[in-house]
Scaffold this active site. Structure first.
Site, PDB file in Angstrom:
ATOM      1  N   GLY A 148     -68.270 146.699  55.234  1.00  0.00           N
ATOM      2  CA  GLY A 148     -67.505 145.550  55.661  1.00  0.00           C
ATOM      3  C   GLY A 148     -66.698 145.014  54.489  1.00  0.00           C
ATOM      4  N   GLY A 149     -66.097 143.839  54.685  1.00  0.00           N
ATOM      5  CA  GLY A 149     -65.283 143.277  53.630  1.00  0.00           C
ATOM      6  C   GLY A 149     -66.072 142.822  52.423  1.00  0.00           C
ATOM      7  CG  MET A 150     -67.974 139.393  52.309  1.00  0.00           C
ATOM      8  SD  MET A 150     -68.918 137.960  52.871  1.00  0.00           S
ATOM      9  CE  MET A 150     -70.130 137.792  51.569  1.00  0.00           C
ATOM     10  CB  VAL A 205     -75.306 148.564  55.354  1.00  0.00           C
ATOM     11  CG1 VAL A 205     -76.782 148.770  55.708  1.00  0.00           C
ATOM     12  CG2 VAL A 205     -74.928 147.096  55.522  1.00  0.00           C
ATOM     13  CE  LYS A 210     -75.863 142.612  54.950  1.00  0.00           C
ATOM     14  NZ  LYS A 210     -75.723 141.300  55.659  1.00  0.00           N
ATOM     15  CG  ASP A 225     -72.468 133.869  63.196  1.00  0.00           C
ATOM     16  OD1 ASP A 225     -71.787 133.518  64.184  1.00  0.00           O
ATOM     17  OD2 ASP A 225     -72.099 134.734  62.386  1.00  0.00           O
TER      18      ASP A 225
END
Length: 293
Positions: free
Chosen positions: A14-16, A19, A34, A131
Site C-alpha cells: 500500500g502507500g504506507m 505486508v 507489516k 474504521d
C-alpha cells in the site's frame, strides 16, 4: 527484522507499508509482517498509527480479531523501518466478495455476527475501532476476522485530531461523530449496521455523489428500506435498522448485536460475559439470614 523475523515473500503493498509473509525464527512459526516505508517511519503520525495498531491489538485476543504479536524498529539499508508482526491470515477481503453483489442472508448474518463479537471484545477492553468497513474484514476458513486497529481510540478519548479532522471512512461514520464528541462503542455498532445492510443488499444505505453528501445523509436521511429478501428473519431486518438509529442510545450494544445475529443464523459466537456486580451483603443481612436458617 529484529533479529528473529525472516521475510519470505511479499503479500501486498500500500502507500504506507508492505505486508510480508515471514518466519519467526524464535518460535518457529509463520507470521505476517507489516513493514512501514522509511518515509512513513520517519513521519510521526504514521509511526504513531502503526504503534497504536500494535498496542490496541495486543490488549486482547479474540478468534474474530487478527492477533498482534510484536512491534519494533529495524535498520534496513541504513534507514530506520518500523514493523508490526501479526497473525498470518489467509482468506478473502470482504470488500472484494461483496463487490460482485449481495451475500446470502445467512452468510451476511454470520459474517456480521462474528464481526460484532470481535468488536464486543474490543469494547470490553475500552477500545473503539473507528474504521469498521468491508476492507477491514477478511473471510477465513475459521470465520470473519477484523483487521487494522490503526485509528482505534480508547473509549471516551477525543474522536478527532487536534485540527478537528475525523479518522475513518465517510460511508461508515456514525452521525454523532460529526459533532466531534468522544469515541464510543456505539459508533462502531453504527458502522457495522452499514456493513450488514451492504452485505444484505450489495449497496450502501445512503447514496450521494460526494463525501459531504454522504455525511449529511448519515445525519439527516432515513436509510432506504431493505428490499424483499426470501427467508430473511424479521429480527435480522429489525436489528439492522436499530443499528442504524441516529441516536447512539437507541442502538444495541455490540454484545446484543452479536447474540441476536448469531441466533438468527444459528451460528455460535464468542462474546465477553456481561457481568453484573452482586450486591454486597451487610453484617445485618448476614445475621438475619443465619437467624432464618
Amino acid at each position: 527484522m529484529g533479529g528473529r523475523y525472516r521475510l519470505q515473500r511479499k503479500l501486498g503493498q500500500g502507500g504506507m507499508a508492505t505486508v510480508w509473509q515471514a518466519h519467526d525464527e524464535v518460535l518457529d512459526r509463520t507470521v505476517a509482517v507489516k513493514l512501514l516505508t522509511p518515509e512513513h517511519t520517519a513521519d510521526p503520525d504514521a509511526f504513531d498509527r502503526a504503534r497504536n495498531e500494535a498496542r490496541s491489538g495486543a490488549r486482547f485476543a479474540h478468534p474474530n480479531v487478527v492477533s498482534v504479536y510484536d512491534f519494533g524498529t529495524s535498520k534496513r539499508s541504513g534507514r530506520g523501518t518500523a514493523y508490526l508482526v501479526m497473525e498470518l491470515v489467509e482468506g478473502q477481503p470482504l470488500d472484494g466478495v461483496i463487490r460482485s453483489g449481495p451475500l446470502d442472508w445467512q452468510v451476511a448474518g454470520r459474517v456480521c455476527a462474528e464481526v460484532a463479537a470481535g468488536l464486543a471484545a474490543a469494547h470490553t477492553h475500552g477500545i473503539v475501532h473507528r474504521d469498521v468497513k468491508p476492507a477491514n474484514v477478511v473471510l477465513t476458513s475459521s470465520g470473519a476476522k477484523i483487521l487494522d486497529f490503526g485509528v482505534a481510540a480508547r473509549t471516551g478519548d477525543p474522536d478527532h485530531l487536534p485540527d478537528g479532522t475525523l479518522l475513518g471512512t465517510p460511508a461508515y461514520l456514525a452521525p454523532e461523530r460529526l459533532d466531534r464528541g468522544p469515541a464510543t462503542p456505539a459508533a462502531d455498532v453504527y458502522a457495522l449496521g452499514v456493513l450488514l445492510y451492504q452485505c444484505l443488499t450489495g449497496r450502501l444505505p445512503f447514496h450521494a455523489d460526494t463525501d459531504e453528501g454522504v455525511l449529511r445523509a448519515h445525519r439527516d436521511a432515513v436509510p432506504a428500506p431493505l428490499p424483499t429478501i426470501a427467508g430473511l428473519p424479521a429480527e435480522l431486518a429489525e436489528i439492522c435498522a436499530a443499528s442504524l438509529a441516529k441516536l447512539p442510545e437507541s442502538r444495541p450494544t455490540s454484545v446484543a448485536l452479536a447474540l441476536i445475529l448469531s441466533a438468527a443464523v444459528d451460528v455460535p459466537v464468542h462474546v465477553p460475559p456481561v457481568l453484573h456486580p452482586r450486591p454486597r451483603t451487610t453484617q445485618v443481612q448476614a445475621a438475619a439470614t443465619l437467624a432464618i436458617r
